[in-house]
Scaffold this motif. Structure first.
Motif, mmCIF file in Angstrom:
data_model
loop_
_atom_site.group_PDB
_atom_site.id
_atom_site.type_symbol
_atom_site.label_atom_id
_atom_site.label_comp_id
_atom_site.label_asym_id
_atom_site.label_seq_id
_atom_site.Cartn_x
_atom_site.Cartn_y
_atom_site.Cartn_z
ATOM 1 N N ARG A 7 -7.037 3.111 0.457
ATOM 2 C CA ARG A 7 -6.340 3.795 1.558
ATOM 3 C C ARG A 7 -5.257 4.692 1.006
ATOM 4 O O ARG A 7 -4.417 4.257 0.208
ATOM 5 C CB ARG A 7 -5.730 2.764 2.513
ATOM 6 N N ASN A 8 -5.265 5.951 1.423
ATOM 7 C CA ASN A 8 -4.226 6.909 1.050
ATOM 8 C C ASN A 8 -3.156 6.909 2.132
ATOM 9 O O ASN A 8 -3.428 7.227 3.289
ATOM 10 C CB ASN A 8 -4.816 8.316 0.902
ATOM 11 N N ILE A 9 -1.921 6.553 1.748
ATOM 12 C CA ILE A 9 -0.856 6.462 2.748
ATOM 13 C C ILE A 9 0.496 6.736 2.099
ATOM 14 O O ILE A 9 0.847 6.131 1.095
ATOM 15 C CB ILE A 9 -0.865 5.083 3.442
ATOM 16 N N ARG A 10 1.211 7.716 2.616
ATOM 17 C CA ARG A 10 2.576 8.042 2.192
ATOM 18 C C ARG A 10 2.707 8.209 0.681
ATOM 19 O O ARG A 10 3.582 7.641 0.044
ATOM 20 C CB ARG A 10 3.556 6.983 2.704
ATOM 21 N N GLY A 11 1.793 8.975 0.110
ATOM 22 C CA GLY A 11 1.848 9.282 -1.310
ATOM 23 C C GLY A 11 1.292 8.194 -2.210
ATOM 24 O O GLY A 11 1.269 8.349 -3.431
ATOM 25 N N ARG A 12 0.852 7.055 -1.607
ATOM 26 C CA ARG A 12 0.279 5.958 -2.388
ATOM 27 C C ARG A 12 -1.221 5.879 -2.141
ATOM 28 O O ARG A 12 -1.717 6.315 -1.104
ATOM 29 C CB ARG A 12 0.899 4.608 -1.962
#
Length: 306
Positions: free
Chosen positions: A199-204
């Motif tokens: 999962r790609n989320i908030r730069g992570r």
């Protein structure tokens, strides 16, 4: 087709951080949470969130067709001219297409139930109000301005969710029925994606790949292990609680123990009580990769493809 073992279900345990945010208040980004009667809050990633990343990754890896929506009726939905033949997503996760004529289709919509059911991914460790204070000082300093401030809730935890697939309904919709090779291919691609889900989320980029998984192929599409996964922790590390799982695998359906068709997959070095599962399941404790290979083999046997 093998008419008896027609469905598969499995429950996964993964470790990740801060997977799904809600609307938030002012400059505070709030995680999606549930409150239980034990007084604790548990964060969760919604089933819609999991579906989004499954479909995203399947499109990247296997070319699933995502060009199947429009807004011709005032709301974003699947196009009228697109069928399950064109869309793996519609086939596996279902659809609803609204109809302007209320007299048609019993309420003005065309629907098809999902053949793949996902639960929310619920944290196995309570949320303890951890926060991260953020600002954009680096950028603000470039132009001599004051930075903008934000507070973001953070939660690193093990999570669990369950997948249930009715193989007998894949590739069928009204007068459409796809070839067995296509049905098998779609289910196998889904399993391959879940095995390496992220999962790609908030730069992570969070790794949602399974650290523990239990399930198999059964005669009924029932989420046997949903709500049965609990975590125990102490100074030496973490364990998967076997009490509820033992009750499930030793129970019977149509005169057969659930254990007969159940496997357990482990990533070594994470949980300290693998030996308990070896004693419970005998030779059916394998690696996560072997677990999914067993499911893929069962899918091929059901659809009678190589």
């Amino acid at each position: 087709m093998n008419s008896k073992l027609k469905a598969l279900t499995f429950s996964i345990v993964l470790q990740a951080q801060s997977l799904n945010y809600g609307e938030g208040i002012a400059n505070i980004s709030e995680l999606k949470k549930l409150t239980r009667s034990d007084g604790n809050m548990y964060t969760f990633a919604s089933r819609q969130c999991l579906r989004f990343d499954i479909v995203r990754l399947a499109a990247e890896l296997f070319g699933w067709n995502l060009q199947v929506v429009d807004k011709s009726k005032g709301t974003v939905q699947f196009r009228d001219d697109v069928t399950i033949e064109d869309s793996e997503e519609m086939d596996l996760f279902g659809y609803m297409k609204t109809n302007k004529k209320e007299t048609e289709n019993k309420g003005g919509s065309l629907t098809r139930e999902a053949t793949v059911r996902l639960s929310n991914a619920i944290s196995l460790e309570p949320y303890r109000s951890d926060m991260d204070f953020l600002n954009n000082k680096g950028m603000a300093d470039r132009i001599g301005e004051h930075p903008n401030l934000a507070n973001v809730e953070q939660h690193l935890s093990f999570y669990t969710y369950t997948v249930t697939i009715d193989l007998s309904k894949v590739g069928k919709d009204k007068d459409i029925e796809l070839d067995n090779k296509i049905k098998a291919q779609r289910v196998i691609q889904l399993l391959e994606v879940i095995k390496i889900l992220n999962r790609n989320i908030r730069g992570r980029q969070e790794n949602l790949g399974p650290l523990f998984v239990i399930g198999g192929m059964y005669e009924v599409a029932n989420p046997f292990f949903l709500g049965r996964i609990n975590l125990k922790s102490n100074q030496t590390g973490y364990e998967i609680n076997t009490d509820a799982i033992k009750s499930v695998v030793n129970s019977k359906f149509l005169g057969k123990e659930i254990k007969q068709n159940t496997y357990v997959g482990f990533v070594d070095g994470i949980f300290n009580n693998k030996q308990e599962f070896v004693e419970l399941m005998n030779d059916k404790v394998v690696s996560v990769d072997e677990f999914f290979e067993n499911l893929i083999k069962g899918v091929k046997e059901y659809y009678e493809v190589q």
